[in-house]
Design an enzyme around this catalytic site. Sequence first.
Site, mmCIF file in Angstrom:
data_model
loop_
_atom_site.group_PDB
_atom_site.id
_atom_site.type_symbol
_atom_site.label_atom_id
_atom_site.label_comp_id
_atom_site.label_asym_id
_atom_site.label_seq_id
_atom_site.Cartn_x
_atom_site.Cartn_y
_atom_site.Cartn_z
ATOM 1 N N ARG A 171 0.843 -1.187 0.000
ATOM 2 C CA ARG A 171 0.000 0.000 0.000
ATOM 3 C C ARG A 171 0.875 1.232 0.000
ATOM 4 N NH1 ARG A 171 -4.478 0.632 4.594
ATOM 5 N NH2 ARG A 171 -2.613 0.982 5.806
ATOM 6 N N THR A 221 -1.168 7.568 -0.453
ATOM 7 C CA THR A 221 -2.479 7.466 -1.117
ATOM 8 C C THR A 221 -3.314 6.296 -0.591
ATOM 9 O OG1 THR A 221 -1.650 5.969 -2.824
ATOM 10 C CG2 THR A 221 -1.416 8.318 -3.259
ATOM 11 N N ASP A 261 0.803 -3.168 12.273
ATOM 12 C CA ASP A 261 1.246 -3.551 10.925
ATOM 13 C C ASP A 261 1.587 -5.036 10.912
ATOM 14 O OD1 ASP A 261 3.079 -4.098 8.683
ATOM 15 O OD2 ASP A 261 2.887 -1.955 8.311
ATOM 16 N N ASP A 282 5.113 -6.101 9.557
ATOM 17 C CA ASP A 282 6.192 -5.749 10.494
ATOM 18 C C ASP A 282 6.182 -6.666 11.712
ATOM 19 O OD1 ASP A 282 7.273 -3.743 8.964
ATOM 20 O OD2 ASP A 282 6.151 -2.135 9.935
HETATM 21 C C1 PRP Z 1 -0.866 -4.681 4.449
HETATM 22 C C2 PRP Z 1 -1.682 -5.946 4.562
HETATM 23 C C3 PRP Z 1 -2.538 -5.893 3.331
HETATM 24 C C4 PRP Z 1 -2.790 -4.426 3.159
HETATM 25 C C5 PRP Z 1 -4.162 -4.108 3.610
HETATM 26 O O1 PRP Z 1 0.172 -4.839 3.579
HETATM 27 O O2 PRP Z 1 -0.909 -7.105 4.667
HETATM 28 O O3 PRP Z 1 -1.917 -6.448 2.191
HETATM 29 O O4 PRP Z 1 -1.822 -3.739 3.985
HETATM 30 O O5 PRP Z 1 -4.486 -2.797 3.347
HETATM 31 P P1 PRP Z 1 -5.630 -2.378 2.323
HETATM 32 O O6 PRP Z 1 -6.802 -3.265 2.604
HETATM 33 O O7 PRP Z 1 -5.894 -0.946 2.687
HETATM 34 O O8 PRP Z 1 -5.105 -2.528 0.935
HETATM 35 P P2 PRP Z 1 1.292 -3.679 3.387
HETATM 36 O O9 PRP Z 1 0.856 -2.685 2.381
HETATM 37 O O10 PRP Z 1 1.641 -3.141 4.753
HETATM 38 O O11 PRP Z 1 2.495 -4.455 2.744
HETATM 39 P P3 PRP Z 1 3.489 -5.520 3.412
HETATM 40 O O12 PRP Z 1 2.685 -6.769 3.683
HETATM 41 O O13 PRP Z 1 4.482 -5.717 2.347
HETATM 42 O O14 PRP Z 1 4.046 -4.943 4.662
HETATM 43 N N1 URA Z 2 -2.120 -3.148 7.041
HETATM 44 C C1 URA Z 2 -1.742 -3.620 8.246
HETATM 45 O O1 URA Z 2 -0.773 -4.376 8.352
HETATM 46 N N2 URA Z 2 -2.444 -3.226 9.317
HETATM 47 C C2 URA Z 2 -3.504 -2.416 9.246
HETATM 48 O O2 URA Z 2 -4.115 -2.108 10.287
HETATM 49 C C3 URA Z 2 -3.875 -1.939 7.988
HETATM 50 C C4 URA Z 2 -3.181 -2.323 6.880
#
Ligand code: PRP
Ligand code: URA
Length: 210
Positions: A105, A109, A201, A204
């Site tokens: 994400r 944005t 997160d 993380d």
């Molecule tokens: C997180 C999570 C989802 C997304 C959800 O990933 O694992 O994929 O955010 O958010 P959304 O419903 O608003 O799209 P992130 O973007 O943090 O990526 P990562 O898993 O690589 O840390």
């Molecule tokens: N992605 C995450 O990992 N946590 C949230 O709460 C939202 C998006």
Amino acid sequence: MERTIKILDHPLIQHKLSILRDKNTSTKDFRELVNEISMLMIYDATRDLPMEDICVETPCGTARCKIIAGRKLAFVPILRAGLGMVDGALNLVPSARVGHIGIYRDEQTLKPVEYYCKLPKDIGERDVFVTDPMLATGGSAVDAIRQIKLRCPKSIKFLCIIAAPEGLEALKKAHCDVDIYCAGLDDHLNEKGYIVPGLGDAGDRIYGTK
Ligand code: PRP
Ligand code: URA
């Protein structure tokens, strides 16, 4: 047939989810809990697999039994965090294939940015389970499922650990044929697009990157 939207309220799932949410839970325990919850979720999400009758010779006679009727499954995690759910799923269905979709994400944005897609060649013959612990705005899940649909799988189910109402609505609207399973439906998104109360997160916390 009406599509399924299910919040899994099994006591084992809810107990583990409570520990998962705790900000003091260690990376090691967090990762293990994601695995365990995913296994329990897959157990439920596969309960409608068709079965067939067989006869098995036991040491004491013939048993009329049932086996899964040759259905082929695929798990498709949304990287990164969705990958944390795959081992648990494979524990229950070791013969499943695994595809990967890389989406993150954009922090400003909140829109999904796709950077990788590798799916099993025969995905058209498979029932697909897309995994991601968090359904926040829904952008990542909606996009991932759009990509998978281009390859015409037999069916798609989406499994997340925590959903926000906003994400659930977006996913329901964009993909009315996809069954959705989650362990918790939370209150709202905050101004940074994080689920409240959520668990922070997920990526993380699984990989210890913060
Ligand atoms: C997180 C999570 C989802 C997304 C959800 O990933 O694992 O994929 O955010 O958010 P959304 O419903 O608003 O799209 P992130 O973007 O943090 O990526 P990562 O898993 O690589 O840390
Ligand atoms: N992605 C995450 O990992 N946590 C949230 O709460 C939202 C998006």
